[in-house]
Motif scaffolding. Structure first.
Motif, PDB file in Angstrom:
ATOM      1  N   LEU A 100       9.043  -6.645 -16.621  1.00  0.00           N
ATOM      2  CA  LEU A 100      10.119  -5.664 -16.492  1.00  0.00           C
ATOM      3  C   LEU A 100      11.407  -6.324 -16.022  1.00  0.00           C
ATOM      4  O   LEU A 100      12.495  -5.974 -16.484  1.00  0.00           O
ATOM      5  N   PHE A 101      11.292  -7.280 -15.114  1.00  0.00           N
ATOM      6  CA  PHE A 101      12.458  -8.046 -14.676  1.00  0.00           C
ATOM      7  C   PHE A 101      13.087  -8.777 -15.858  1.00  0.00           C
ATOM      8  O   PHE A 101      14.314  -8.907 -15.943  1.00  0.00           O
ATOM      9  N   SER A 102      12.249  -9.252 -16.786  1.00  0.00           N
ATOM     10  CA  SER A 102      12.734  -9.990 -17.946  1.00  0.00           C
ATOM     11  C   SER A 102      13.571  -9.138 -18.887  1.00  0.00           C
ATOM     12  O   SER A 102      14.289  -9.667 -19.727  1.00  0.00           O
ATOM     13  N   LEU A 103      13.462  -7.823 -18.772  1.00  0.00           N
ATOM     14  CA  LEU A 103      14.302  -6.956 -19.590  1.00  0.00           C
ATOM     15  C   LEU A 103      15.756  -6.990 -19.141  1.00  0.00           C
ATOM     16  O   LEU A 103      16.661  -6.669 -19.915  1.00  0.00           O
ATOM     17  N   PHE A 104      16.009  -7.369 -17.895  1.00  0.00           N
ATOM     18  CA  PHE A 104      17.358  -7.324 -17.339  1.00  0.00           C
ATOM     19  C   PHE A 104      17.896  -8.682 -16.914  1.00  0.00           C
ATOM     20  O   PHE A 104      19.044  -8.783 -16.514  1.00  0.00           O
ATOM     21  N   ASP A 105      17.077  -9.711 -16.971  1.00  0.00           N
ATOM     22  CA  ASP A 105      17.523 -11.058 -16.653  1.00  0.00           C
ATOM     23  C   ASP A 105      16.525 -12.049 -17.240  1.00  0.00           C
ATOM     24  O   ASP A 105      15.430 -11.673 -17.647  1.00  0.00           O
ATOM     25  N   VAL A 106      16.903 -13.295 -17.277  1.00  0.00           N
ATOM     26  CA  VAL A 106      16.031 -14.330 -17.825  1.00  0.00           C
ATOM     27  C   VAL A 106      15.408 -15.083 -16.663  1.00  0.00           C
ATOM     28  O   VAL A 106      16.107 -15.762 -15.908  1.00  0.00           O
ATOM     29  N   PRO A 107      14.073 -14.972 -16.471  1.00  0.00           N
ATOM     30  CA  PRO A 107      13.433 -15.603 -15.310  1.00  0.00           C
ATOM     31  C   PRO A 107      13.297 -17.119 -15.404  1.00  0.00           C
ATOM     32  O   PRO A 107      12.892 -17.757 -14.452  1.00  0.00           O
ATOM     33  N   LEU A 108      13.635 -17.709 -16.547  1.00  0.00           N
ATOM     34  CA  LEU A 108      13.482 -19.151 -16.697  1.00  0.00           C
ATOM     35  C   LEU A 108      14.380 -19.931 -15.755  1.00  0.00           C
ATOM     36  O   LEU A 108      14.064 -21.050 -15.365  1.00  0.00           O
ATOM     37  N   PHE A 109      15.518 -19.367 -15.380  1.00  0.00           N
ATOM     38  CA  PHE A 109      16.482 -20.094 -14.582  1.00  0.00           C
ATOM     39  C   PHE A 109      16.223 -19.982 -13.086  1.00  0.00           C
ATOM     40  O   PHE A 109      16.823 -20.695 -12.306  1.00  0.00           O
ATOM     41  N   GLU A 110      15.349 -19.096 -12.685  1.00  0.00           N
ATOM     42  CA  GLU A 110      14.971 -18.953 -11.277  1.00  0.00           C
ATOM     43  C   GLU A 110      13.539 -19.469 -11.159  1.00  0.00           C
ATOM     44  O   GLU A 110      12.591 -18.813 -11.596  1.00  0.00           O
ATOM     45  N   ALA A 111      13.385 -20.640 -10.590  1.00  0.00           N
ATOM     46  CA  ALA A 111      12.086 -21.320 -10.577  1.00  0.00           C
ATOM     47  C   ALA A 111      11.005 -20.492  -9.891  1.00  0.00           C
ATOM     48  O   ALA A 111       9.864 -20.448 -10.358  1.00  0.00           O
ATOM     49  N   ARG A 112      11.323 -19.806  -8.806  1.00  0.00           N
ATOM     50  CA  ARG A 112      10.303 -19.034  -8.088  1.00  0.00           C
ATOM     51  C   ARG A 112       9.751 -17.907  -8.957  1.00  0.00           C
ATOM     52  O   ARG A 112       8.539 -17.660  -8.981  1.00  0.00           O
ATOM     53  N   ILE A 113      10.615 -17.225  -9.674  1.00  0.00           N
ATOM     54  CA  ILE A 113      10.165 -16.120 -10.525  1.00  0.00           C
ATOM     55  C   ILE A 113       9.413 -16.662 -11.734  1.00  0.00           C
ATOM     56  O   ILE A 113       8.408 -16.097 -12.161  1.00  0.00           O
ATOM     57  N   ASN A 114       9.881 -17.771 -12.282  1.00  0.00           N
ATOM     58  CA  ASN A 114       9.208 -18.391 -13.413  1.00  0.00           C
ATOM     59  C   ASN A 114       7.785 -18.816 -13.044  1.00  0.00           C
ATOM     60  O   ASN A 114       6.829 -18.551 -13.782  1.00  0.00           O
ATOM     61  N   MET A 116       5.994 -17.608 -10.536  1.00  0.00           N
ATOM     62  CA  MET A 116       5.221 -16.390 -10.281  1.00  0.00           C
ATOM     63  C   MET A 116       4.758 -15.748 -11.585  1.00  0.00           C
ATOM     64  O   MET A 116       3.632 -15.256 -11.683  1.00  0.00           O
ATOM     65  N   CYS A 117       5.606 -15.799 -12.595  1.00  0.00           N
ATOM     66  CA  CYS A 117       5.240 -15.225 -13.894  1.00  0.00           C
ATOM     67  C   CYS A 117       4.013 -15.919 -14.478  1.00  0.00           C
ATOM     68  O   CYS A 117       3.036 -15.272 -14.840  1.00  0.00           O
ATOM     69  N   TRP A 118       4.060 -17.249 -14.555  1.00  0.00           N
ATOM     70  CA  TRP A 118       2.953 -17.981 -15.169  1.00  0.00           C
ATOM     71  C   TRP A 118       1.683 -17.943 -14.315  1.00  0.00           C
ATOM     72  O   TRP A 118       0.574 -17.850 -14.847  1.00  0.00           O
ATOM     73  N   LEU A 119       1.831 -18.000 -12.990  1.00  0.00           N
ATOM     74  CA  LEU A 119       0.647 -17.916 -12.128  1.00  0.00           C
ATOM     75  C   LEU A 119       0.013 -16.530 -12.169  1.00  0.00           C
ATOM     76  O   LEU A 119      -1.211 -16.404 -12.169  1.00  0.00           O
ATOM     77  N   SER A 120       0.827 -15.489 -12.217  1.00  0.00           N
ATOM     78  CA  SER A 120       0.260 -14.135 -12.294  1.00  0.00           C
ATOM     79  C   SER A 120      -0.413 -13.918 -13.641  1.00  0.00           C
ATOM     80  O   SER A 120      -1.464 -13.283 -13.718  1.00  0.00           O
ATOM     81  N   LEU A 121       0.149 -14.464 -14.724  1.00  0.00           N
ATOM     82  CA  LEU A 121      -0.511 -14.359 -16.028  1.00  0.00           C
ATOM     83  C   LEU A 121      -1.831 -15.129 -16.025  1.00  0.00           C
ATOM     84  O   LEU A 121      -2.845 -14.635 -16.526  1.00  0.00           O
ATOM     85  N   ALA A 122      -1.827 -16.322 -15.436  1.00  0.00           N
ATOM     86  CA  ALA A 122      -3.060 -17.109 -15.361  1.00  0.00           C
ATOM     87  C   ALA A 122      -4.111 -16.400 -14.516  1.00  0.00           C
ATOM     88  O   ALA A 122      -5.284 -16.331 -14.890  1.00  0.00           O
ATOM     89  N   GLY A 123      -3.706 -15.869 -13.371  1.00  0.00           N
ATOM     90  CA  GLY A 123      -4.654 -15.146 -12.514  1.00  0.00           C
ATOM     91  C   GLY A 123      -5.177 -13.892 -13.185  1.00  0.00           C
ATOM     92  O   GLY A 123      -6.368 -13.588 -13.131  1.00  0.00           O
ATOM     93  N   PHE A 124      -4.299 -13.146 -13.829  1.00  0.00           N
ATOM     94  CA  PHE A 124      -4.681 -11.928 -14.532  1.00  0.00           C
ATOM     95  C   PHE A 124      -5.698 -12.239 -15.627  1.00  0.00           C
ATOM     96  O   PHE A 124      -6.725 -11.573 -15.753  1.00  0.00           O
ATOM     97  N   THR A 125      -5.432 -13.282 -16.383  1.00  0.00           N
ATOM     98  CA  THR A 125      -6.344 -13.662 -17.461  1.00  0.00           C
ATOM     99  C   THR A 125      -7.660 -14.193 -16.905  1.00  0.00           C
ATOM    100  O   THR A 125      -8.732 -13.823 -17.374  1.00  0.00           O
ATOM    101  N   ALA A 126      -7.596 -15.054 -15.889  1.00  0.00           N
ATOM    102  CA  ALA A 126      -8.815 -15.647 -15.329  1.00  0.00           C
ATOM    103  C   ALA A 126      -9.689 -14.598 -14.657  1.00  0.00           C
ATOM    104  O   ALA A 126     -10.905 -14.571 -14.874  1.00  0.00           O
ATOM    105  N   VAL A 127      -9.108 -13.735 -13.849  1.00  0.00           N
ATOM    106  CA  VAL A 127      -9.897 -12.697 -13.176  1.00  0.00           C
ATOM    107  C   VAL A 127     -10.442 -11.715 -14.201  1.00  0.00           C
ATOM    108  O   VAL A 127     -11.540 -11.190 -14.054  1.00  0.00           O
ATOM    109  N   GLY A 128      -9.694 -11.496 -15.276  1.00  0.00           N
ATOM    110  CA  GLY A 128     -10.144 -10.563 -16.308  1.00  0.00           C
ATOM    111  C   GLY A 128     -11.342 -11.054 -17.082  1.00  0.00           C
ATOM    112  O   GLY A 128     -12.144 -10.256 -17.556  1.00  0.00           O
TER     113      GLY A 128
END
Length: 136
Positions: A100-114, A116-128
């Motif tokens: 949802l944040f990506s709809l209003f800004d590009v998270p690639l330029f903010e390292a912390r959000i970037n 968090m995005c990839w780690l949350s996707l990895a965790g979501f997929t792994a736990v799933g």
């Protein structure tokens, strides 16, 4: 960004080229704009529509498979299953928040959000897709 996408739909203009293509002052009050403030629009303008669609399909497929597999798994230990479910929902909400944040800004330029995005996707997929195991 829309004009850039229309001009080169398939191949895009190249990663990082949005800021070079922007005509200074074409939007009143803005002398320079580095990106379109929407991840998917920026990706489509810089990498082309096929790349943006393929990226979205791959990430969507990962999320779909994780949810489908998680729902279909029978619980071995009821307490363990409920803990896994809470973790799964937490990772899913974190990833949804970044999307949802990506709809209003590009998270690639903010390292912390970037990250968090990839780690949350990895965790979501792994736990799933991890099977709950019994400790008995």
């Amino acid at each position: 960004a829309g004009r850039y996408i229309q001009q080169r739909r398939l191949q895009g203009w190249g990663r990082g080229s949005y800021k070079r293509m922007y005509v200074p002052g074409s939007i009143p009050g803005y002398e320079n704009i580095n990106h379109a403030h929407n991840f998917w629009v920026t990706l489509a303008a810089e990498a082309g529509l096929p790349t943006a669609i393929l990226f979205t399909v791959i990430i969507g497929r990962l999320c779909y498979e994780a949810v489908r597999f998680h729902i279909q798994q029978p619980s071995i230990v009821q307490d363990q299953y409920s803990q896994d479910q809470y973790i799964f929902v937490g990772y899913g909400l974190a990833f949804l928040g970044v999307c949802l944040f990506s709809l209003f800004d590009v998270p690639l330029f903010e390292a912390r959000i970037n990250v968090m995005c990839w780690l949350s996707l990895a965790g979501f997929t792994a736990v799933g897709i991890l099977k709950p195991t019994s400790s008995y």
